[in-house]
Design a protein around this motif. Structure first.
Motif, short mmCIF file in Angstrom:
data_model
loop_
_atom_site.label_atom_id
_atom_site.label_comp_id
_atom_site.label_asym_id
_atom_site.label_seq_id
_atom_site.Cartn_x
_atom_site.Cartn_y
_atom_site.Cartn_z
N SER A 111 6.93 7.01 6.43
CA SER A 111 5.55 6.87 6.89
C SER A 111 4.67 6.27 5.81
CB SER A 111 4.99 8.22 7.34
OG SER A 111 4.90 9.12 6.25
N PHE A 112 4.94 6.61 4.55
CA PHE A 112 4.17 6.04 3.44
C PHE A 112 4.39 4.53 3.34
CE2 PHE A 112 3.54 4.94 -1.06
CZ PHE A 112 2.24 5.40 -1.23
N ARG A 113 5.63 4.09 3.62
CA ARG A 113 5.94 2.66 3.59
C ARG A 113 5.13 1.88 4.62
NH1 ARG A 113 10.91 0.44 2.12
NH2 ARG A 113 11.13 -0.36 4.24
N GLN A 114 4.76 2.56 5.72
CA GLN A 114 4.02 1.88 6.77
C GLN A 114 2.61 1.48 6.33
OE1 GLN A 114 5.70 0.96 9.58
NE2 GLN A 114 7.33 1.88 8.34
N LEU A 115 2.12 2.10 5.26
CA LEU A 115 0.80 1.71 4.75
C LEU A 115 0.82 0.29 4.22
CD1 LEU A 115 -0.28 4.93 2.80
CD2 LEU A 115 -0.96 4.23 5.10
N PHE A 116 2.00 -0.22 3.89
CA PHE A 116 2.13 -1.55 3.28
C PHE A 116 2.94 -2.50 4.14
CE2 PHE A 116 1.79 1.72 0.04
CZ PHE A 116 0.70 1.27 -0.70
N ALA A 117 3.45 -2.02 5.28
CA ALA A 117 4.29 -2.85 6.15
C ALA A 117 3.47 -3.40 7.31
CB ALA A 117 5.46 -2.01 6.68
N PRO A 118 3.93 -4.51 7.92
CA PRO A 118 3.23 -5.06 9.10
C PRO A 118 3.28 -4.06 10.25
CG PRO A 118 4.77 -6.66 8.18
CD PRO A 118 5.07 -5.35 7.51
N VAL A 119 2.17 -3.90 10.95
CA VAL A 119 2.10 -3.00 12.11
C VAL A 119 1.41 -3.73 13.25
CG1 VAL A 119 2.08 -0.86 10.77
CG2 VAL A 119 -0.07 -2.03 11.23
N HIS A 120 1.51 -3.15 14.46
CA HIS A 120 0.90 -3.76 15.62
C HIS A 120 -0.63 -3.71 15.55
CE1 HIS A 120 4.57 -4.49 17.94
NE2 HIS A 120 5.00 -3.31 17.52
N SER A 121 -1.15 -2.67 14.93
CA SER A 121 -2.61 -2.52 14.84
C SER A 121 -2.93 -1.62 13.66
CB SER A 121 -3.17 -1.93 16.14
OG SER A 121 -2.72 -0.59 16.31
N GLU A 122 -4.16 -1.71 13.19
CA GLU A 122 -4.60 -0.83 12.12
C GLU A 122 -4.66 0.62 12.59
OE1 GLU A 122 -4.95 -1.58 8.89
OE2 GLU A 122 -4.12 -3.48 9.58
N TYR A 123 -4.80 0.82 13.90
CA TYR A 123 -4.77 2.17 14.45
C TYR A 123 -3.41 2.81 14.20
CZ TYR A 123 -4.93 5.98 17.86
OH TYR A 123 -4.90 7.20 18.46
N GLU A 124 -2.33 2.02 14.33
CA GLU A 124 -0.99 2.53 14.05
C GLU A 124 -0.82 2.83 12.57
OE1 GLU A 124 2.32 3.08 16.05
OE2 GLU A 124 0.41 3.85 16.77
N ARG A 125 -1.42 2.01 11.72
CA ARG A 125 -1.35 2.28 10.29
C ARG A 125 -2.06 3.59 9.95
NH1 ARG A 125 -0.09 -1.49 6.75
NH2 ARG A 125 -0.85 -3.16 8.09
N LEU A 126 -3.19 3.82 10.61
CA LEU A 126 -3.92 5.07 10.41
C LEU A 126 -3.10 6.26 10.87
CD1 LEU A 126 -6.60 6.53 9.71
CD2 LEU A 126 -7.33 6.10 12.06
N SER A 127 -2.44 6.12 12.02
CA SER A 127 -1.61 7.20 12.55
C SER A 127 -0.45 7.51 11.62
CB SER A 127 -1.06 6.82 13.94
OG SER A 127 -2.11 6.69 14.88
N SER A 128 0.18 6.47 11.06
CA SER A 128 1.31 6.69 10.16
C SER A 128 0.85 7.38 8.88
CB SER A 128 1.99 5.36 9.83
OG SER A 128 1.18 4.54 9.01
N GLY A 129 -0.36 7.06 8.40
CA GLY A 129 -0.88 7.71 7.21
C GLY A 129 -1.16 9.19 7.42
N VAL A 130 -1.78 9.51 8.55
CA VAL A 130 -2.06 10.91 8.87
C VAL A 130 -0.75 11.67 9.09
CG1 VAL A 130 -3.19 12.47 10.50
CG2 VAL A 130 -4.31 10.33 9.86
#
Length: 218
Positions: A111-130
């Motif tokens: 999940s931490f890696r997702q902060l720096f990986a391409p995602v479908h939306s910034e909302y998904e990046r926020l979800s992965s961080g939480v």
């Protein structure tokens, strides 16, 4: 190549909203821990829920990567031990706790890696961080719980939460957020050091998380 030949194949709902789904499942599992002292079925439901959580993390990991293979191995071991415990009546708690700690740590890294990986939306990046933040709390809570079970008296505990995992997850969360209500306190050198380390890790995670989100919005 023209745009028609480069058209992407539509991805499924899980691939587009994977971290939001996993975050919702994790929140439900943490709430189930809080019901463990009221309903006998909540413990079993929580174990099977954790199974689907770990399976979902493997599915959310980038395909054909070493990390995905490394996560798949303990997940298969988890399902095997859970089946042995639920259907064969075997005592495998030690193995389950060890695999849970390994998979929680692996899920946190993913999940931490997702902060720096391409995602479908910034909302998904926020979800992965939480999701990663809550996993840190759950992992540390599991460690505290097992330390107290192995060495009673490592924590000063109210009588109503002695032996309950939910109480240690709660303590883990208030440690990460540096709230510190004071009803649970570490009473041994090891647990004091661990709580201090967790407070530092939690603060650093939030700083990196917020910095990454703000940086992406600029």
């Amino acid at each position: 190549m023209n745009s028609d030949s480069e058209m992407r194949v539509p991805e499924g709902f899980f691939r587009k909203h994977r971290w939001s789904i996993l975050l919702g499942l994790l929140v439900v599992l943490m709430l189930l821990d809080g019901l463990d002292d009221r309903f006998a079925w909540s413990s079993t439901a929580g174990l099977w829920g954790m199974s689907f959580l770990f399976l979902g993390v493997v599915g959310a990991t980038e395909r054909n990567t070493f990390l995905r293979v490394m996560m798949a191995v303990p997940v298969m071991g988890w399902f095997l031990l859970l089946i042995m415990a639920e259907f064969l009546g075997m005592t495998v708690n030690g193995g389950l706790y060890a695999l849970a700690a390994i998979m929680l740590f692996g899920s946190m890294i993913i999940s931490f890696r997702q902060l720096f990986a391409p995602v479908h939306s910034e909302y998904e990046r926020l979800s992965s961080g939480v999701f990663g933040y809550l996993l840190i709390a759950m992992l540390w809570g599991l460690i505290y719980w097992r330390i107290e079970a192995a060495y009673p008296g490592s924590f000063n505990l109210p009588e109503d939460i002695v032996g309950q995992k939910a109480g240690f997850v709660y303590f883990s969360m208030i440690t990460m957020t540096t709230v510190g209500y004071g009803e649970i306190t570490p009473a041994a050198s090891l647990t004091r050091m661990l709580t201090g380390m967790q407070a530092i890790v939690g603060t650093m995670f939030v700083a990196i998380f917020i910095g990454r989100i703000v940086g992406r919005l600029k």
